[in-house]
Design an enzyme around this catalytic site. Structure first.
Site, PDB file in Angstrom:
ATOM      1  CG  HIS A  41      38.963  19.185  65.360  1.00  0.00           C
ATOM      2  ND1 HIS A  41      40.155  19.226  64.706  1.00  0.00           N
ATOM      3  CD2 HIS A  41      38.722  20.461  65.774  1.00  0.00           C
ATOM      4  CE1 HIS A  41      40.629  20.467  64.709  1.00  0.00           C
ATOM      5  NE2 HIS A  41      39.771  21.240  65.357  1.00  0.00           N
ATOM      6  CB  VAL A  42      32.988  18.303  68.219  1.00  0.00           C
ATOM      7  CG1 VAL A  42      32.829  17.413  67.004  1.00  0.00           C
ATOM      8  CG2 VAL A  42      33.201  17.464  69.490  1.00  0.00           C
ATOM      9  CD  GLU A  71      41.878  16.617  63.747  1.00  0.00           C
ATOM     10  OE1 GLU A  71      42.060  16.726  64.972  1.00  0.00           O
ATOM     11  OE2 GLU A  71      41.481  17.576  63.045  1.00  0.00           O
ATOM     12  NE  ARG A  86      45.294  23.342  63.986  1.00  0.00           N
ATOM     13  CZ  ARG A  86      44.124  23.933  64.160  1.00  0.00           C
ATOM     14  NH1 ARG A  86      43.348  23.576  65.184  1.00  0.00           N
ATOM     15  NH2 ARG A  86      43.708  24.854  63.320  1.00  0.00           N
TER      16      ARG A  86
END
Length: 316
Positions: free
Chosen positions: A283-284, A262, A233
């Site tokens: 964020h993949v 995000e 996070r």
């Protein structure tokens, strides 16, 4: 009454979802803004969400809501205490990214240690044809073998990273929680971890205790040759402090898959173009095709279990 299931963020998971066997109605919305949540869930019994925030103020306006099915493991976007007080079941998905996230972490380690981004950019800039020798060695390259990897968080993702790292010949240490009064067997005190780690990788949940745990003092305590990796996070890290630590050379590099906001604003401190040795992915880490399909299967299974009166993977 036939229960209504509403998926507020359908486009956030690019995998087909089956439908529960029990009688129901299912409504998909590709995307939902915070201002649209209450209207779209007004008569829903089940909400399927990914990253939208459902807090007390929202829940108070949704008397029909009986379940929140998270298309994610993390639950920091849901007010679990408010859900318990209102009798709203919250279920998450677990273990779906035990291959995807660890592989992404190892990929980031390799990219940092071998300076892959810098070399690729140099080749694209036309520097190789002008080199005096068959190669140019402008950027340092380091092996992972014999490097010390410190992991914060010993869940399935941390365990997966440890297994892959050990296959590369890395030494793996498990960190005790920052500020802990005692050190559990098999753990290393956080302060000592900072002194020993060549790579520090975060795999812990975001809580009041872990928010901002990687701050300026922590970054100063790390080796100047160390790398930081965060696929957990964004708010675990003081992002402005990390940007400055990289600019000043307090640590050698960082790879970040998550940010505190995000999508991030254009002026986010870790998107500045002058930060050296920083890799940011959007964020993949979790998002392999296989992981997304497993997530979809688990979401539907959680909804089916709730409709059958036996909720699974409960957080509330």
């Amino acid at each position: 009454m036939v229960p209504k299931i509403v998926f507020l963020e359908r486009d956030s998971v690019r995998a087909p979802f089956s439908r529960p066997a029990a009688a129901h109605t299912w409504v998909d919305y590709p995307d939902t803004t915070p201002a649209q949540i209450v209207a779209r869930l007004q008569d829903a019994q089940v909400a399927v969400i990914n990253k939208l925030r459902l807090d007390e103020a929202v829940l108070a306006q949704l008397p029909s809501l009986r379940m929140i099915a998270l298309a994610a493991t993390g639950s920091d976007n849901v007010d679990l205490a408010a859900c318990r007080a209102r009798g709203v079941v919250v279920s998450n998905v677990r273990g779906y990214a035990v291959t995807s996230v660890p592989e992404h972490v190892i990929g980031l380690m390799l990219a940092l240690s071998r300076n892959l981004v810098a070399y690729q950019q140099a080749v694209q800039a036309g520097r190789w044809p002008g080199a005096r020798h068959f190669c140019f060695l402008d950027y340092p390259i380091r092996d992972l073998r014999c490097a010390t990897l410190a992991l914060v968080g010993q869940g399935s993702l941390g365990e997966g990273v440890a297994r892959l790292a050990e296959a590369f010949g890395m030494r793996v240490l498990w960190s005790e929680r920052p500020g802990a009064g005692t050190v559990r067997p098999g753990r290393v005190a956080f302060d000592e971890i900072l002194r020993r780690a060549d790579v520090l990788s975060l795999h812990c949940p975001l809580t009041d205790d872990t928010r901002g745990m990687i701050d300026g003092a922590v970054l100063q305590a790390m080796k100047p040759t160390a790398f930081l990796i965060n696929t957990a996070r964004g708010a675990l890290v003081d992002e402005a402090a990390l940007a400055e630590a990289l600019r000043s050379g307090e640590i050698a590099g960082a790879a970040i898959d998550v940010l505190s906001q995000e999508p991030p604003p254009p002026d986010h401190p870790l998107l500045a173009p002058d930060i050296p040795n920083l890799i940011v992915t959007p964020h993949v880490a979790w998002a392999s095709a296989e992981a997304m399909q497993e997530m979809a299967v688990q979401v539907v299974a959680n909804v089916e279990a709730f409709l059958a009166g036996a909720p699974t993977n409960r957080l509330a």
